[in-house]
Design a protein around this motif. Structure first.
Motif, PDB file in Angstrom:
ATOM      1  N   ALA A 953       0.824  -1.214   0.000  1.00 55.93           N
ATOM      2  CA  ALA A 953       0.000   0.000   0.000  1.00 55.93           C
ATOM      3  C   ALA A 953       0.853   1.256   0.000  1.00 55.93           C
ATOM      4  N   TRP A 954       2.013   1.198   0.651  1.00 56.31           N
ATOM      5  CA  TRP A 954       2.844   2.390   0.806  1.00 56.31           C
ATOM      6  C   TRP A 954       4.061   2.385  -0.117  1.00 56.31           C
ATOM      7  N   ALA A 955       4.031   1.566  -1.149  1.00 57.08           N
ATOM      8  CA  ALA A 955       5.209   1.456  -2.005  1.00 57.08           C
ATOM      9  C   ALA A 955       5.585   2.797  -2.629  1.00 57.08           C
ATOM     10  N   SER A 956       4.571   3.563  -3.014  1.00 54.79           N
ATOM     11  CA  SER A 956       4.842   4.862  -3.641  1.00 54.79           C
ATOM     12  C   SER A 956       4.825   6.007  -2.638  1.00 54.79           C
ATOM     13  N   GLY A 957       4.661   5.703  -1.338  1.00 52.06           N
ATOM     14  CA  GLY A 957       4.594   6.757  -0.326  1.00 52.06           C
ATOM     15  C   GLY A 957       5.821   7.649  -0.286  1.00 52.06           C
ATOM     16  N   PRO A 958       7.036   7.102  -0.187  1.00 48.51           N
ATOM     17  CA  PRO A 958       8.229   7.968  -0.159  1.00 48.51           C
ATOM     18  C   PRO A 958       8.364   8.842  -1.402  1.00 48.51           C
ATOM     19  N   PHE A 959       7.951   8.285  -2.556  1.00 51.65           N
ATOM     20  CA  PHE A 959       8.026   9.094  -3.778  1.00 51.65           C
ATOM     21  C   PHE A 959       7.076  10.279  -3.706  1.00 51.65           C
ATOM     22  N   TRP A 960       5.850  10.032  -3.264  1.00 55.06           N
ATOM     23  CA  TRP A 960       4.877  11.125  -3.165  1.00 55.06           C
ATOM     24  C   TRP A 960       5.345  12.177  -2.158  1.00 55.06           C
ATOM     25  N   LEU A 961       5.883  11.739  -1.040  1.00 58.35           N
ATOM     26  CA  LEU A 961       6.316  12.687  -0.019  1.00 58.35           C
ATOM     27  C   LEU A 961       7.518  13.503  -0.463  1.00 58.35           C
ATOM     28  N   SER A 962       8.246  13.009  -1.457  1.00 53.80           N
ATOM     29  CA  SER A 962       9.400  13.765  -1.962  1.00 53.80           C
ATOM     30  C   SER A 962       8.997  14.819  -2.976  1.00 53.80           C
ATOM     31  N   GLN A 963       7.722  14.806  -3.395  1.00 56.37           N
ATOM     32  CA  GLN A 963       7.261  15.765  -4.387  1.00 56.37           C
ATOM     33  C   GLN A 963       6.783  17.060  -3.718  1.00 56.37           C
ATOM     34  N   GLY A 964       6.652  18.090  -4.499  1.00 52.90           N
ATOM     35  CA  GLY A 964       6.112  19.345  -4.004  1.00 52.90           C
ATOM     36  C   GLY A 964       7.112  20.145  -3.194  1.00 52.90           C
ATOM     37  N   ALA A 965       6.680  21.316  -2.810  1.00 59.48           N
ATOM     38  CA  ALA A 965       7.531  22.226  -2.043  1.00 59.48           C
ATOM     39  C   ALA A 965       7.526  21.844  -0.570  1.00 59.48           C
TER      40      ALA A 965
END
Length: 967
Positions: A953-965
């Motif tokens: 479920a959280w495989a893409s979590g670190p990637f999403w959290l690295s996005q944006g300002a």
């Protein structure tokens, strides 16, 4: 279809035809849905007769003859089972053989070739044999109490013919029942039992749907006989006793206590609690060097806990701890009762300050309340993790009178026993009072309780914070505190909604039964939260990225416009405050006083005194003093009286509007008397006004000569300087300045009245909803609230008059930035709301973290000098708030990433813990040993599967959290 029979057509042609057919089918399906109005019930309605016919068909033999047994072909086959899938008819021999292992199914027989009637297997001679494999008879069976044994099953309440094994190696009767998956009601000579299936079903049903034992037992009785002609025996007390034992055993089993050779008596306090896998647990899901980690990482290992009381979970003064001590002796969530009561008796003389230095909180005020004679527990207090809403072990206890500190302190200490956390963020709705003498009380209880020297950060939950005074809102705010992310501290409040439903069923329980029941409820609640972690954390990750970017970009845009020198000074101030735990000056606090009417009058009176002194000195210097207008009435007094007359006119208009069509002569007379008195005072004031404002006299004379002009006192024009400006008449600048100052003060007074009355109205509504019932009392309460609304309307009218006057005066006085300088704005309807209420016109700002407070609560008042200190303070506070929002959202992203890591590591630790249980004990027998190993292995594999689910479920979590300002 055989591939060899396929038509000799190109594949592309077949594919196109298939898609055309599919499109036609989809169009037809959509048309059917539109015809049915997208409502399955409308689609079903035309088939009602067909379905009803099928139900009635099942009342007959469905085409099967009673002279043709489905098993042996016997001509005498009048029986059918209501619970089996097969609806064929059977003879007595075959039906008994088929149900040897299904003894709780319900049969029916075709009576007199007319209809089916109920018949039980016992009447057909079926006997249940325990202690032997199915089909094997015991050589020395022992009948159970004259074949009057009662078994509770999901199909109903059954009286069965049961035989215990009486062989020389026979086990005890309770053991025989348990091995047959029948749970005995007593350990000695049981006469009643329940199937494991029923207990599992009711256990889950009671926690999920809050179904009471009485309702469930009544349902079983109606399943057995719904006519009242042959009621089953009452086994409600037995059912409740079995459920208490079942809940207790399941708790020990899930906690691994069955894998300990020392038994359940060696259970440690809180060992049976379902702990939060997201919270930091040293030795379980934290790095080995977590204590020595650098500050920029160590804050991620903080423990967030919250305190709150629930006064719905009361218990009446029935039974006692001697008669009903309970089965959970501090093993789960409730603290051990004996030690708790000893603590309360030992420190019963502890004096708690009931006078609050903040708002009049009920938690403090109700400590000495009366009327508790019939109540043994007025509620409970609990400690739980505030980020994940899970109860902590040994963190629940009963209250006797309000939220006494002596109760809360013991529960707080108990929840932290064995904790190695360095920093704890503690939220409590009365933290501003509870934390004042916190260390003094704790050291009095136990000087060695905090040998590790932990650091506590006390905060107030976000929803409760607006009810506190301004200093609390600045010093105890989650929004301003560093390293707390977007935690709101309200998790404890959210959890009550799932528990309050049990208040009715636990109110009249004995003390032990109530604690056991609530322990199980809290465990189920924690487990449900755990099973939803993959989705709940993933949702937070998805939401935080955009919100974080918005706040960070907003702060950066604001930050670029600030003078570098001011920015450096503000940064130093806010960082010093964050590092000092509030010892340094709070950069979010307002230090200047807003201007009020009283302050304005004092200022003008002082100026007038200076002028009088100067005029007296001039007279002393001149030999022939002469009289001036100031000797008759000062300009300050003139304008001040004019404003008072304006206010009296508004009140008189309201009084006249309230008369109505059925007003009495006395009411009308009061209005006339007030009007005449006001008319005389206005006329006397006008005579002096004409001396200061000569042009007004001519204008007023022309208005009086017009037949359409009203001569009523409430309609007389006053021609104050703000009114004269619109008429383009000359007026003394000094009079305009005086009215300006007085209007600003009156506007702030009106705002203060509005704020005070809004708080009063909110409190009245709260009291009405909680404590008032009955038509008489509700009518009186509504009358009080209506009067409060009327006063709010009056204060709004006063503010509007002042604001409109300021709008007219500002151009004449060259006050370009007067709204910013005075803090006054146009007052709209949606602005008049409590600080904790969202803006009804903004649907995207309804949560605590995104809602906007009405400007009436944040206005800073008028500027008190000619320098820029006031303006700089407003800019500083806004800059600090924007910075805090950006930091909190950035911290939330870091916390979520850390929490995902902790959950995965916790499941790894828990799986290894269960694997270690496989070899912890040899068991009582080979069979017992095999069961121990199988259960431990199943639990270990379950944690491995839960870990895999979270990772997926959280495989893409670190990637999403690295996005944006982010900062």
């Amino acid at each position: 279809m055989d591939l060899n029979d396929a038509p000799d057509e190109p594949f592309e042609t077949m594919e196109m035809e298939f898609f055309h057919d599919l499109a036609d089918y989809v169009d037809a399906h959509k048309k059917r849905k539109r015809t049915a109005g997208d409502n399955p019930l409308r689609e079903w309605t035309p088939h009602t007769d067909d379905w009803l016919a099928e139900l009635l068909r099942l009342e007959g033999r469905c085409g099967y003859s009673e002279t043709d047994c489905a098993g042996c072909g016997s001509e005498q086959s009048p029986f059918r089972c209501r619970d089996c899938f097969d609806v064929r008819m059977w003879c007595e021999t075959c039906v008994l053989e088929r149900h040897q292992d299904l003894p709780f199914h319900r049969l029916e027989t075709w009576q007199d070739s007319l209809y089916f009637v109920k018949v039980d297997l016992k009447s057909l001679g079926l006997r249940i044999q325990l202690g032997h494999p199915s089909g094997e008879r015991c050589t020395n069976p022992k009948r159970a109490f004259g074949d009057d044994f009662v078994v509770l099953d999901l199909s109903g309440i059954h009286q069965v013919a049961l035989d215990f094994c009486g062989c020389t190696q026979a086990l005890s009767r309770p053991t025989q029942l348990l091995r047959a998956r029948l749970f005995p009601a007593t350990p000695t000579n049981p006469k009643t039992a329940a199937t494991f299936t029923l207990l599992r079903h009711f256990h889950l049903l009671s926690n999920q749907a809050n179904v009471s034992g009485f309702e469930f037992h009544t349902t079983l009785a109606r399943l057995t006989d719904n006519t009242g002609l042959d009621p089953p025996p009452d086994r409600y007390p037995s059912l409740m006793r079995m459920m208490r034992m079942w809940r207790n055993l399941r708790m020990f089993k899930r906690a691994g206590r069955g894998h300990d050779a020392a038994g359940v008596k060696a259970t440690a306090p809180g060992e049976c609690a379902v702990i939060c896998p997201v919270c930091p647990h040293p030795g379980k899901n934290l790095p080995e060097d977590w204590k020595s980690a650098p500050p920029e990482r160590q804050w991620l290992y903080r423990l967030f806990i919250g305190i709150d009381a629930n006064f719905r979970l009361k218990r009446r003064a029935v039974s006692s701890n001697d008669r009903d001590p309970g089965l959970n002796h501090g093993y789960a969530y409730f603290v051990e009762e004996t030690g708790y009561k000893d603590h309360l008796r030992k420190y019963s003389d502890l004096v708690q300050e009931t006078t609050s230095t903040c708002s009049n909180h009920d938690a403090v005020r109700l400590v000495n309340s009366k009327g508790r004679e019939t109540t043994d527990a007025t509620g409970i207090v609990t400690i739980e993790c505030t980020r994940h809403d899970m109860k902590r072990p040994c963190a629940v206890g009963d209250l006797q009178k309000g939220e006494r500190y002596v109760n809360t302190d013991y529960i707080f200490q108990s929840s932290l026993k064995g904790s190695d956390h360095v920093v704890l963020v503690v939220s409590y709705d009365i933290a501003c009072q509870w934390s004042v003498h916190f260390w003094e009380r704790m050291n009095k209880y136990d000087p060695q309780w905090d040998a590790a020297g932990r650091r506590f950060i006390f905060l107030i939950p976000k929803f409760h914070l607006p009810a506190h005074q301004a200093s609390c809102r600045e010093d105890y705010s989650f929004n301003y505190t560093k390293y707390v992310g977007r935690t709101d501290g309200e998790a404890v409040e959210r959890g009550w909604s799932a528990v309050n439903g049990f208040s009715g069923s636990t109110r009249d329980m004995g003390p032990g039964a109530r604690r056991d029941m609530l322990d199980d409820v809290f465990a189920d609640y924690n487990w449900r939260k755990i099973t939803r972690l993959p989705n709940s954390i993933l949702t937070k990750v998805k939401n935080i990225v955009e919100l974080r970017s918005n706040q960070v970009l907003a702060f950066q845009a604001y930050d670029e416009k600030v003078d570098p020198a001011l920015k450096a000074a503000w940064t130093t101030q806010v960082e010093a405050w964050e590092a000092s735990d509030g010892a340094s000056p709070n950069p979010f606090a307002v230090t200047r006083r807003p201007i009020t009417m009283a302050a304005v009058r004092l200022k003008l009176a002082e100026l007038e005194a200076d002028e009088l002194k100067a005029r007296t000195q001039r007279r002393d210097q001149n030999a022939a003093p002469h009289a001036t207008l100031d000797d008759l009435i000062s300009p300050y007094a003139l304008i001040s009286q004019g404003l008072e007359h304006e206010e009296e006119q508004r009140r008189l208009k309201e009084k006249k509007a309230d008369l109505g069509s059925r007003a009495t002569d006395l009411q009308k007379g009061n209005v006339v008397v007030a009007r005449n008195a006001l008319h005389r005072t206005i006329e006397a004031w006008q005579a002096v006004q004409h001396l200061y404002m000569p042009t007004v006299a001519a204008h007023r004379s022309r208005d009086a000569s017009r037949s359409t002009a009203s001569s009523l006192a409430e309609d007389l024009p006053l021609y104050l300087p703000s009114n004269v400006i619109e008429l383009l008449m000359p007026v003394d600048r000094k009079l305009q300045d005086i009215e300006w100052e007085l209007r600003v003060g009156l506007a702030h007074d009106a705002l203060e009245d509005i704020r005070r009355l809004i708080c009063v109205k909110r409190k009245l509504l709260e009291v009405k909803g909680r404590f008032i019932s009955g038509q008489h009392h509700n009518t009186r309460a509504r009358g009080v609230i209506t009067r409060c609304d009327k006063k709010i309307t009056q204060a709004r009218a006063k503010y509007h008059a002042c604001y409109e006057a300021l709008v007219r005066l500002a151009p004449a006085l060259d006050k370009t930035h007067w709204r910013r300088d005075t803090g006054l704005q146009k007052l709209d309807d949606n602005d008049v709301r409590h600080m904790s209420e969202p803006d009804p016109t903004k649907e995207d700002e309804q949560t605590e973290g995104t809602r906007t407070i009405s400007w009436i609560w944040t206005t800073k008042g008028a500027r008190s000098g000619d320098d820029d200190e006031d303006e700089q303070e407003m800019l500083r506070i806004e800059w600090c708030q924007a910075r805090a929002r950006a930091h909190r959202f950035t911290e939330e992203g870091q916390l979520l990433e850390e929490e995902m890591r902790r959950v995965v590591q916790f499941y790894e630790w828990q799986a290894s813990w269960w694997r270690a249980r496989m070899d912890s004990w040899e068991g009582r027998s080979a069979e017992h040993r095999e069961g121990l190993v199988a259960y431990a292995r199943r639990q270990a594999d379950l944690r491995v599967s839960m870990k895999a689910l979270c990772q997926k479920a959280w495989a893409s979590g670190p990637f999403w959290l690295s996005q944006g300002a982010r900062l």
